[in-house]
Design an enzyme around this catalytic site. Structure first.
Site, mmCIF file in Angstrom:
data_model
loop_
_atom_site.group_PDB
_atom_site.id
_atom_site.type_symbol
_atom_site.label_atom_id
_atom_site.label_comp_id
_atom_site.label_asym_id
_atom_site.label_seq_id
_atom_site.Cartn_x
_atom_site.Cartn_y
_atom_site.Cartn_z
ATOM 1 N N HIS A 197 -46.355 69.126 54.777
ATOM 2 C CA HIS A 197 -46.165 68.045 56.065
ATOM 3 C C HIS A 197 -47.526 67.297 55.996
ATOM 4 C CE1 HIS A 197 -48.719 71.401 57.743
ATOM 5 N NE2 HIS A 197 -49.180 70.138 58.593
ATOM 6 N N ALA A 198 -47.035 66.075 56.584
ATOM 7 C CA ALA A 198 -48.247 64.915 56.858
ATOM 8 C C ALA A 198 -48.031 64.637 58.154
ATOM 9 C CB ALA A 198 -48.254 63.985 55.745
#
Length: 691
Positions: free
Chosen positions: A611-612
């Site tokens: 994820h970011a």
């Protein structure tokens, strides 16, 4: 008293140990007879002021054993006869650390001995304690010929150590006190960091961030910046470039603040120092998430913390989860950054919180090993108290919406009517729901009933249930006993809502709207506001999508092959890229974050969550997953190699929380994880995951 007598008394006041006559004769260069005469004078003076006299400790010497309040009184008495101020050991330690770390002048021990008016042995003890306190920061005090005392260690660690020392010793630091009312500790600080520096930095805060705000964030930011500038001015700058970061998520206001600091104090352009100050001040800000590391970890920890506190206290915090989770997640994000760099806030409300919200504080404290496991450092009591504040606020809101009750059974051998009377009295006077009235012959039935407490008019033995023997008719003295009993076992309370749950109505209206138009965030919030105004409660948790709502068949990849972790992240994100939930920028941001911050996405044994940040290229909420044929190493010491990886694209900090909860449950379910890895078909995978 003569100056010599006062100096001798000072020696005993500041010493925690007995002092021998031999040492006194050497330090004061007086005969033993003269010292004894001086001690007699001291004892007479102490008796005149109703204070304990010097006591002889066999084989060790003389000691003045007085309480802190007596010590303060004695210091005041001496002060009226001698203008020199006597510092306590804690005050001396503060002066020592500031003089060595940010003072302009060289520091020599013999000078401090004269300045403090204490014996060499007392100063030696001060230095021993100071060195011990510095060990946790891996900083040492070194004595260099002709240079005096200097600090040896990493410059970035020294700076945060100075800040931590000051913050811990001076709670609620502020510039608004009148000079005459400032404590001794604050006077010491202002003797090393000029008031002009504090004032200028405070004014810059007014101009760049807020002129009206008077928060803990402001006080800590001004204090840290003042220490940073004074250290930079007197001792030099960082000698490395590690603070020039690839990614910056700093607010425009903070950037303007740092720019104004450099301009106001005419600091020569140093990209390293500018980047360092910006980064450190950003860790203070609970409104900002600095990196995708804190974003993901803060989400996971906030969910786990709420679950833990709810389970420990039996208080339904999930009913206030949206606001509670949002506040916790933002606070934990900045907390993780601070603790990593040895910066922890002092909390002026700590003792008040521990006293008034003890159960909540203890519940939060029992979860802190999870932070220690992640950070390798323990949270201070002050930081635990800050986390507790979030729960105490939610608890206050819950108290306005919820009522609580105890479920009990009554044992009575005085007949049905008497048992019923006792039952009705308990329900009338207390929040007690009586499930049954039994005789002593029916005690075995208690185990089959869903009850928390037992009230009996006759002595009986009951296992695993709190028992109180009461009279058949409740009198005034019995009321107090029952109230104390309920308070003692308040962990058995059950909660019920005073408001009707209108979640199903809210959901039905949303579906109706969806048939005609797209439900936007603004529309959702407006509808929620209307429900609140009409005293209709909704459980937003029930409205959030589950994993099964977003994990489509085409987003499930089984037995993929990848040469390294970069390729694995790229592979698992392809379904989201294909459906345009993310852009190529998001994939690159996930890879760069791991390169910069390490394998933080490996959230459990053999399990990773790629994820970011939402602003790194997310178009919509999405989820994909891949099992790995040949496990891939990310570099995690405990959880490698990765055998299953999820990819999450989140549009905000709340809508995906049910998905995160599902992943947390998976971390704790080794059997299910193994079954997922053995799945040969998508249907088999879904059946295992969703069940």
């Amino acid at each position: 008293m003569r100056d010599r007598t006062i100096k001798l008394l000072r020696t005993f006041i500041v010493s925690d140990f007995p002092i021998s006559l031999t040492r006194l004769t050497e330090e004061f260069m007086l005969s033993e007879r003269t010292i004894r005469n001086e001690i007699n004078v001291l004892n007479d003076y102490l008796l005149e002021n109703a204070l304990p006299t010097l006591q002889t400790i066999r084989g060790k010497g003389l000691q003045l054993s007085i309480t802190e309040s007596q010590k303060k009184l004695l210091i005041q008495l001496i002060g009226s006869e001698n203008q020199e101020q006597i510092l306590t050991r804690e005050e001396r330690l503060l002066d020592l650390i500031l003089s060595i770390s940010i003072g302009k002048e060289r520091v020599f021990l013999y000078q401090k001995e004269n300045e403090f008016q204490i014996s060499k042995s007392s100063l030696d003890e001060d230095m021993r304690r100071l060195r011990q306190m510095m060990k946790e920061y891996q900083v040492e005090i070194v004595s260099v010929p002709k240079e005096g005392l200097i600090l040896s260690g990493k410059e970035k660690v020294i700076r945060t150590m100075i800040y931590s020392f000051v913050n811990k010793m001076v709670d609620n630091f502020t510039l608004t006190d009148e000079l005459k009312n400032r404590s001794v500790k604050k006077q010491i600080i202002f003797s090393y960091i000029s008031l002009e520096v504090f004032t200028k930095i405070d004014r810059i805060y007014d101009q760049c961030i807020s002129a009206s705000e008077d928060s803990l964030y402001r006080k800590n930011l001004v204090l840290f910046t003042s220490i940073w500038f004074t250290r930079l001015q007197n001792k030099g700058s960082l000698q490395m470039s590690a603070w020039v970061k690839k990614h910056s998520y700093t607010t425009p206001e903070l950037k303007a603040f740092v720019q104004a600091i450099f301009e106001t104090f005419s600091i020569q352009e140093e990209a390293n120092e500018r980047s360092y100050l910006t980064f450190m001040l950003d860790t203070f800000n609970p409104k900002n998430m600095n990196t995708s590391v804190e974003w993901g970890q803060a989400q996971m920890l906030s969910i786990q913390l709420i679950q833990h506190v709810e389970a420990s206290t039996h208080i339904p915090f999930s009913k206030k989860e949206k606001d509670l989770q949002e506040g916790l997640y933002q606070h934990i994000g900045s907390l993780l950054s601070r603790v990593r760099y040895d910066v922890q806030f002092a909390n002026p409300l700590k003792e008040n919180i521990k006293s008034n919200y003890g159960i909540l504080y203890q519940a939060v404290q029992s979860f802190t090993p999870e932070f220690t496991k992640l950070l390798g450092k323990e949270l201070s009591e002050d930081e635990i108290a800050f986390l507790t504040i979030h729960f105490s606020s939610a608890f206050s809101e819950l108290n306005q919406e919820l009522s609580y009750f105890y479920r009990a059974v009554v044992i009575c051998n005085h007949g049905v009517a008497t048992g019923k009377l006792l039952s009705e009295n308990l329900k009338e006077l207390f929040n007690i729901e009586v499930l049954a009235v039994l005789s002593s012959r029916e005690v075995a039935l208690i185990e089959k009933l869903d009850v928390d407490l037992v009230f009996s008019t006759v002595p009986i033995e009951v296992e695993k249930k709190p028992l109180l023997i009461v009279e058949p008719i409740i009198k005034e003295d019995s009321k107090a006993a029952i109230a104390d009993f309920l308070k003692q076992y308040n962990q058995y309370r059950r909660f019920s809502s005073n408001r009707e749950d209108s979640t199903s109505m809210f959901s039905a209206i949303l579906k109706l709207i969806e048939n005609e138009t797209k439900v936007t965030e603004d529309l959702y919030q407006e509808l929620a506001r209307i429900f609140r105004e009409n005293q209709l409660s909704i459980n937003t948790k029930e409205l959030q999508p589950m994993i099964k709502d977003f994990l489509q068949d085409e987003n499930i990849l089984l037995n993929v092959e990848a040469d390294d972790w970069q390729e694995l992240i790229t592979i698992v994100s392809q379904p989201l890229l294909k459906e345009e939930a993310i852009t190529d920028k998001y994939i690159q941001a996930m890879i760069e974050a791991v390169e910069e911050f390490g394998p933080y996405i490996v959230i459990g044994e053999h399990l990773a969550l790629a994820h970011a940040r939402p602003e790194d290229g997310v178009n919509q909420l999405g989820l994909s997953v891949a099992t790995v044929k040949t496990p891939v190493k990310f570099g995690h010491e405990e959880n490698d190699p990765v055998k299953i990886i999820f990819c999450l694209s989140a549009v905000d900090s709340f809508s995906h929380l049910n998905i995160m909860r599902g992943l947390i449950d998976l971390i704790n379910d080794e059997q299910k994880l193994n079954q997922l890895l053995q799945a040969e078909t998508i249907e088999e995978f879904k059946l295992t995951l969703f069940n």
